[in-house]
Design a protein around this motif. Sequence first.
Motif, PDB file in Angstrom:
ATOM      1  N   GLU A 316      24.278 -85.156  66.691  1.00  0.00           N
ATOM      2  CA  GLU A 316      24.848 -85.125  68.035  1.00  0.00           C
ATOM      3  C   GLU A 316      24.158 -84.087  68.905  1.00  0.00           C
ATOM      4  N   ALA A 317      23.780 -82.953  68.330  1.00  0.00           N
ATOM      5  CA  ALA A 317      23.052 -81.942  69.109  1.00  0.00           C
ATOM      6  C   ALA A 317      21.682 -82.467  69.535  1.00  0.00           C
ATOM      7  N   LEU A 318      21.027 -83.239  68.669  1.00  0.00           N
ATOM      8  CA  LEU A 318      19.734 -83.816  69.024  1.00  0.00           C
ATOM      9  C   LEU A 318      19.881 -84.814  70.162  1.00  0.00           C
ATOM     10  N   ILE A 319      20.900 -85.684  70.085  1.00  0.00           N
ATOM     11  CA  ILE A 319      21.103 -86.672  71.138  1.00  0.00           C
ATOM     12  C   ILE A 319      21.504 -85.987  72.445  1.00  0.00           C
ATOM     13  N   SER A 320      22.312 -84.939  72.354  1.00  0.00           N
ATOM     14  CA  SER A 320      22.700 -84.204  73.559  1.00  0.00           C
ATOM     15  C   SER A 320      21.484 -83.565  74.217  1.00  0.00           C
ATOM     16  N   PHE A 321      20.593 -83.018  73.410  1.00  0.00           N
ATOM     17  CA  PHE A 321      19.357 -82.448  73.955  1.00  0.00           C
ATOM     18  C   PHE A 321      18.515 -83.530  74.628  1.00  0.00           C
ATOM     19  N   TRP A 322      18.441 -84.703  74.018  1.00  0.00           N
ATOM     20  CA  TRP A 322      17.684 -85.812  74.603  1.00  0.00           C
ATOM     21  C   TRP A 322      18.319 -86.267  75.910  1.00  0.00           C
ATOM     22  N   ASP A 352      28.689 -97.200  85.830  1.00  0.00           N
ATOM     23  CA  ASP A 352      28.534 -96.080  84.908  1.00  0.00           C
ATOM     24  C   ASP A 352      28.124 -96.621  83.540  1.00  0.00           C
ATOM     25  N   LEU A 353      27.149 -95.970  82.917  1.00  0.00           N
ATOM     26  CA  LEU A 353      26.712 -96.303  81.568  1.00  0.00           C
ATOM     27  C   LEU A 353      27.345 -95.302  80.604  1.00  0.00           C
ATOM     28  N   ASP A 354      28.227 -95.791  79.771  1.00  0.00           N
ATOM     29  CA  ASP A 354      28.981 -94.936  78.855  1.00  0.00           C
ATOM     30  C   ASP A 354      28.088 -94.532  77.683  1.00  0.00           C
ATOM     31  N   VAL A 355      27.906 -93.226  77.501  1.00  0.00           N
ATOM     32  CA  VAL A 355      27.041 -92.712  76.428  1.00  0.00           C
ATOM     33  C   VAL A 355      27.834 -92.383  75.169  1.00  0.00           C
ATOM     34  N   THR A 356      29.085 -92.793  75.100  1.00  0.00           N
ATOM     35  CA  THR A 356      29.890 -92.473  73.920  1.00  0.00           C
ATOM     36  C   THR A 356      29.279 -93.064  72.660  1.00  0.00           C
ATOM     37  N   ALA A 357      28.689 -94.249  72.764  1.00  0.00           N
ATOM     38  CA  ALA A 357      28.102 -94.890  71.591  1.00  0.00           C
ATOM     39  C   ALA A 357      26.965 -94.067  70.995  1.00  0.00           C
ATOM     40  N   LEU A 358      26.262 -93.290  71.828  1.00  0.00           N
ATOM     41  CA  LEU A 358      25.172 -92.459  71.311  1.00  0.00           C
ATOM     42  C   LEU A 358      25.691 -91.236  70.572  1.00  0.00           C
ATOM     43  N   LEU A 359      26.925 -90.835  70.835  1.00  0.00           N
ATOM     44  CA  LEU A 359      27.465 -89.603  70.262  1.00  0.00           C
ATOM     45  C   LEU A 359      28.539 -89.876  69.218  1.00  0.00           C
ATOM     46  N   ARG A 360      28.607 -91.084  68.687  1.00  0.00           N
ATOM     47  CA  ARG A 360      29.663 -91.406  67.730  1.00  0.00           C
ATOM     48  C   ARG A 360      29.195 -91.332  66.275  1.00  0.00           C
ATOM     49  N   THR A 361      28.070 -90.715  66.031  1.00  0.00           N
ATOM     50  CA  THR A 361      27.558 -90.646  64.668  1.00  0.00           C
ATOM     51  C   THR A 361      28.191 -89.525  63.864  1.00  0.00           C
ATOM     52  N   GLU A 362      28.651 -88.458  64.511  1.00  0.00           N
ATOM     53  CA  GLU A 362      29.232 -87.318  63.813  1.00  0.00           C
ATOM     54  C   GLU A 362      30.751 -87.454  63.828  1.00  0.00           C
ATOM     55  N   LEU A 363      31.337 -87.928  62.727  1.00  0.00           N
ATOM     56  CA  LEU A 363      32.775 -88.169  62.680  1.00  0.00           C
ATOM     57  C   LEU A 363      33.558 -86.868  62.738  1.00  0.00           C
ATOM     58  N   ALA A 364      33.157 -85.859  61.961  1.00  0.00           N
ATOM     59  CA  ALA A 364      33.924 -84.609  61.911  1.00  0.00           C
ATOM     60  C   ALA A 364      33.944 -83.921  63.273  1.00  0.00           C
ATOM     61  N   GLN A 365      32.813 -83.837  63.936  1.00  0.00           N
ATOM     62  CA  GLN A 365      32.764 -83.172  65.235  1.00  0.00           C
ATOM     63  C   GLN A 365      33.505 -83.977  66.295  1.00  0.00           C
ATOM     64  N   ARG A 366      33.474 -85.305  66.180  1.00  0.00           N
ATOM     65  CA  ARG A 366      34.170 -86.125  67.165  1.00  0.00           C
ATOM     66  C   ARG A 366      35.683 -85.955  67.035  1.00  0.00           C
ATOM     67  N   ILE A 367      36.189 -85.969  65.799  1.00  0.00           N
ATOM     68  CA  ILE A 367      37.626 -85.795  65.584  1.00  0.00           C
ATOM     69  C   ILE A 367      38.062 -84.396  66.000  1.00  0.00           C
ATOM     70  N   ASP A 368      37.244 -83.391  65.726  1.00  0.00           N
ATOM     71  CA  ASP A 368      37.582 -82.027  66.124  1.00  0.00           C
ATOM     72  C   ASP A 368      37.644 -81.908  67.649  1.00  0.00           C
TER      73      ASP A 368
END
Length: 468
Positions: A316-322, A352-368
């Motif tokens: 998720e940090a890599l995708i956020s940087f991208w 609007d293009l929803d970027v949630t799909a790009l950030l859904r790989t990290e389950l623990a961080q998403r739930i937190d």
Amino acid sequence: MSLARTIATRAKGWLEGAWRGPFFGVGELGGTYELGSIEDGYQRNLDVRGYGVRNVPAAFAAVMATAKAVSQCWPQHLREGKPKQFSQVTTSPAFRIFRTPNAYETWPVFALNLVASMLFDGNAYAVAVRDDRGAILALHRIPSGSAMPYVAEDGAIFYTVGANQLLPGSAVEGYMVPARDVLHLRQYCPRHPLLGESAFVASALALGVNVALSRSQAVFFSRMSRPSGVLTTEQSLGKDQITRLRENWNAQTALMMQGGVPILGNGVKFSPMTINSQDSELIAAQRLSIEDIARVCNVPLPVIGDLSHATLTNVEALISFWLSTGLGSLLELIEREFDRLFGFDGVTEYSDLDVTALLRTELAQRIDALTKGIQGGLYTPNEARAREGLHPVKDGDVPYVQQQMVALGTKPPAPPPPAPPSVDPAKPGDPPEPKPSDPPEPKPKALEHWQRVAIADAALARGLEAAL
């Protein structure tokens, strides 16, 4: 020059190695077919592909990574209802186009090819088909090479569009379309405001180095002979001995006999060959060219498969940087172009293009993050559950906030009055408590010091008399 000399010159050229084949052509379905010595593939409808941008693995990987990321972002049509409150519209032409742009493409396929065309060629075009009310019914992609902007004398902008078999009512020789019916994606426009330029123009040197090294390696491994090792001995061997020794070695190690154990005699030793410094420099130069291509395309190296410096501890940090360095601006460009096409003002109504799909790989961080959002009052429990695709629960539409969270300037509440003293219940045998109406018995006053001394002396005198 006479005819005989001309024929002799051409024959001499052919004999001296003018033929540099074999060459191959690619058919319509992707099959590869060998070409003859004087054949260019036109008669068999074969495409002889060169080393263009699409044939460089690093460039193709960078473009496909960006295009696939955009195709994962689900588009939405948002409209302002109450002030500063936007909700998704599901009954508009934009919503239908975002789900199915045309009869033969879904949104992921449409977005992937549209973005890839823009990154490869610098421009991407799609023509809108409208109904009698002016609402857009479909979007059809147009090859970038068959469209060109045209500015009329009064400043109106049109586009010459080539024929498209899947576009209803299109002419064979092409036609003019007003700019309001054309979706035109472009980024950097150094020559003309309506003509974009691919980023690979800036990486032409890196592409050339990568292609040259790849071609050199292909020729080397296909036509050159490089042994994996050499046999050495201090004895002098004759021609027949060398030939017999080579045949025995190949019989035990080559082709289907790989893995055999050759027996060496007469002091013969096998010395394996390792990568020299020149080969190491070639590998480093090719890696540097790949880094330049990825840098120009604003794509992190791990995204295109270069994991030499990747840790993969936080995707998720890599995708956020991208998103913050390269992909975010491309998404913004696409959103604003759709706003222009559909006539949105971009303030109270926008796409609007929803970027949630790009950030859904990290389950623990998403739930937190969702848990903290509920605790902070940002989400209701049902809103957080909806983001995870879960059904709503009873009493889950109310936002919660912790009790210690108060507004600035709030005064603490006054302390409550002290509670009256508790009275133990009466036990059997205890004297009855005085009624409120009875006056309380008077308590003896405190005695003075001299009175206490007199009483003590009198008690002492009575004790002496009793003893006597």
